[in-house]
Design a protein around this motif. Sequence first.
Motif, short mmCIF file in Angstrom:
data_model
loop_
_atom_site.label_atom_id
_atom_site.label_comp_id
_atom_site.label_asym_id
_atom_site.label_seq_id
_atom_site.Cartn_x
_atom_site.Cartn_y
_atom_site.Cartn_z
N ILE A 137 0.88 -1.29 -0.16
CA ILE A 137 -0.04 -0.04 -0.01
C ILE A 137 0.98 1.30 -0.03
O ILE A 137 0.46 2.15 -0.72
N ALA A 138 2.11 1.25 0.76
CA ALA A 138 2.88 2.41 0.79
C ALA A 138 3.50 2.67 -0.57
O ALA A 138 3.89 3.80 -0.86
N ASP A 139 3.70 1.66 -1.41
CA ASP A 139 4.03 1.80 -2.89
C ASP A 139 3.12 2.41 -3.71
O ASP A 139 3.50 2.83 -5.10
N LEU A 140 1.72 2.40 -3.35
CA LEU A 140 0.75 2.89 -4.23
C LEU A 140 0.41 4.39 -4.16
O LEU A 140 -0.27 4.94 -4.88
N VAL A 141 0.82 4.94 -2.90
CA VAL A 141 0.72 6.61 -2.81
C VAL A 141 1.79 7.27 -2.77
O VAL A 141 2.83 6.65 -1.99
N ASP A 142 1.72 8.40 -3.29
CA ASP A 142 3.16 9.12 -3.38
C ASP A 142 3.33 9.97 -2.04
O ASP A 142 4.58 10.24 -1.62
N LYS A 143 2.39 10.54 -1.44
CA LYS A 143 2.77 11.15 -0.21
C LYS A 143 2.30 10.55 0.99
O LYS A 143 1.34 9.92 1.04
N LYS A 144 3.08 10.48 1.96
CA LYS A 144 3.08 9.67 2.95
C LYS A 144 2.04 10.41 3.94
O LYS A 144 1.39 9.33 4.58
N GLU A 145 1.59 11.59 3.90
CA GLU A 145 0.54 11.95 4.82
C GLU A 145 -0.85 11.44 4.30
O GLU A 145 -1.60 11.66 4.84
N ASP A 146 -0.85 10.88 3.03
CA ASP A 146 -1.91 10.15 2.41
C ASP A 146 -2.22 8.73 2.75
O ASP A 146 -2.98 7.97 2.52
N LEU A 147 -1.20 8.22 3.46
CA LEU A 147 -0.79 6.65 3.81
C LEU A 147 -2.00 6.30 4.75
O LEU A 147 -2.56 5.35 4.43
N GLY A 148 -2.32 6.97 5.57
CA GLY A 148 -3.29 6.80 6.65
C GLY A 148 -4.66 6.69 5.89
O GLY A 148 -5.71 5.67 6.29
N ASN A 149 -4.78 7.64 5.26
CA ASN A 149 -6.28 7.60 4.31
C ASN A 149 -6.38 6.28 3.43
O ASN A 149 -7.48 5.70 3.45
N ALA A 150 -5.23 6.00 2.59
CA ALA A 150 -5.16 4.76 1.99
C ALA A 150 -5.28 3.57 2.77
O ALA A 150 -6.13 2.58 2.40
N ILE A 151 -4.70 3.30 3.86
CA ILE A 151 -5.17 2.23 4.62
C ILE A 151 -6.64 2.25 5.39
O ILE A 151 -6.95 1.14 5.39
N ALA A 152 -6.92 3.33 5.59
CA ALA A 152 -8.30 3.35 6.03
C ALA A 152 -9.47 3.01 5.10
O ALA A 152 -10.32 2.33 5.23
N LEU A 153 -9.20 3.43 3.63
CA LEU A 153 -9.98 3.22 2.63
C LEU A 153 -9.96 1.47 2.32
O LEU A 153 -10.71 0.93 1.86
N ASN A 339 -2.38 -0.08 12.30
CA ASN A 339 -1.99 -0.43 11.10
C ASN A 339 -1.50 1.20 10.60
O ASN A 339 -0.06 1.09 10.25
N THR A 340 -2.11 2.34 10.95
CA THR A 340 -1.60 3.53 10.37
C THR A 340 -0.67 3.94 11.29
O THR A 340 0.29 4.53 10.66
N VAL A 341 -0.57 3.57 12.77
CA VAL A 341 0.46 4.36 13.26
C VAL A 341 1.86 3.72 13.05
O VAL A 341 2.96 4.15 12.93
N LEU A 342 1.62 2.49 12.99
CA LEU A 342 2.94 1.50 12.44
C LEU A 342 3.48 1.84 11.21
O LEU A 342 4.64 2.13 11.28
N GLN A 343 2.72 2.06 10.26
CA GLN A 343 3.11 2.45 8.95
C GLN A 343 3.67 3.93 8.74
O GLN A 343 4.52 4.08 7.94
N THR A 344 3.43 4.74 9.79
CA THR A 344 4.07 5.87 9.68
C THR A 344 4.94 6.35 10.57
O THR A 344 5.79 7.27 10.47
N VAL A 345 5.15 5.33 11.64
CA VAL A 345 6.32 5.56 12.55
C VAL A 345 7.60 4.80 11.89
O VAL A 345 8.71 5.07 12.48
N VAL A 346 7.30 3.56 11.15
CA VAL A 346 8.25 2.65 10.70
C VAL A 346 9.28 3.46 9.90
O VAL A 346 9.01 4.04 8.99
N ASP A 347 10.70 2.82 9.88
CA ASP A 347 11.71 2.89 8.92
C ASP A 347 11.19 2.42 7.83
O ASP A 347 10.94 1.19 7.68
#
Length: 421
Positions: A137-153, A339-347
């Motif tokens: 999922i992280a490879d499908l969105v360019d902006k990291k700030e949209d990652l939480g929205n992508a995970i929720a959707l 999921n959102t917290v993990l994906q936004t804090v992880v290296d």
Amino acid sequence: MKKKLLDFESGLFRSFNYRNYRLFFGGQCISLIGTWIQLLAMSWLVYRLTNSALLLGIVGFANELPVFLFTPFAGVLADRWKRHRALLATQTLAMLQALVLAALVLTGRLQTWQIICLGVFLGCVNAFDMPIRQSFIADLVDKKEDLGNAIALNSSMFNAARLVGPSIAGILVSLVGEGLCFLVNGISYFAVIVALLAVKVTGRPAEKRRGGVFQDLKEGFSYAYGFIPIRYILLLLALVSLIGMPYTVLMPVFAKDILGGGPHTLGFLMGATGLGALIGAVYLASQKGLYGVINNIPLAAGVFGAGLVAFSHSTDLRLSLAFLLVSGFGMMVQMASSNTVLQTVVDDNKRGRVMSFYVLSFRGMAPFGSFMTGALADRIGAVNTLLFGGLACLLGAVVYASKLKHLRSVILKAYADKGLA
């Protein structure tokens, strides 16, 4: 308000601004409906053939055990392989499993040992598919700030399928039997395979490492265990998954023996959980800040546990549906927030391994939970088993909440370091 919600740039569906995400989302929508059709049909088939809560637990154990055994290694490979190609392979194998299962049922040759063996095979596929798919999922969105929205959707899609799939399965099982349900699932995989073939990923290449798989696994475990928020998030998720989530194993028992229904009733119960989860996912997708997501985790776990406690003693279908809707909401908010917290804090270079630990906590506990739930229900009854599970989830939520202030400060510092504060 409607225009704002539909705004791809800043609204509820802002992740649809990315072509790759739209393709993946659409293919998964169709495939996941088929998956939920098969899950309900399988549980009803096993209980119809055996009339045993214990065997329901054993089948669940066989299906999920490979996830526990192999998911950590799949996380290492997710950080090494090209995730796009790996997903094509796992989805193709899952499609073959569904088609073989359909052939056995439709020809009247299916036996219990075959159900278990095919479940183990699918479990092995899922062990690799889930952490790779979560990381993808992280490879499908360019902006990291949209990652939480992508995970929720993505979660909303999963639970919309949970809502639609069991309802369709209940009708199909009543009219034509379980075999057609498995065939429909097999055909549905074509949608996600075609979507993946159309996706053009320009993300990270496959990573070459000098160390061995076990060395990388140790590195990922040390990182996840050493970072306190990741550790606590995974522990709470593991507790809820072990004690609370296996309530689904007992749904045929509640549908048939306690509520006096049939496959339609089972479809309604599973659908109510899916509706609650869908509401939870939409709620999370509408949130723009990350601060509220952090606070959601213990509250949602408590809501899930309270819903199970109430459902365990309900003998009225309407009340049971309402309580499962509440449980579904709590389950989804906890899972997607974690999921959102993990994906936004992880290296980034450890994303696959951390997400494999997430899958291990969320799904890897399921075989032990399914087996334990089936065994307990055989001894103390389904009602008391579910009551125990709900109370344990409530206790875990209270313990996590007592640590929330410290965990929140550490997470917010990590966000500030990554420019996400």
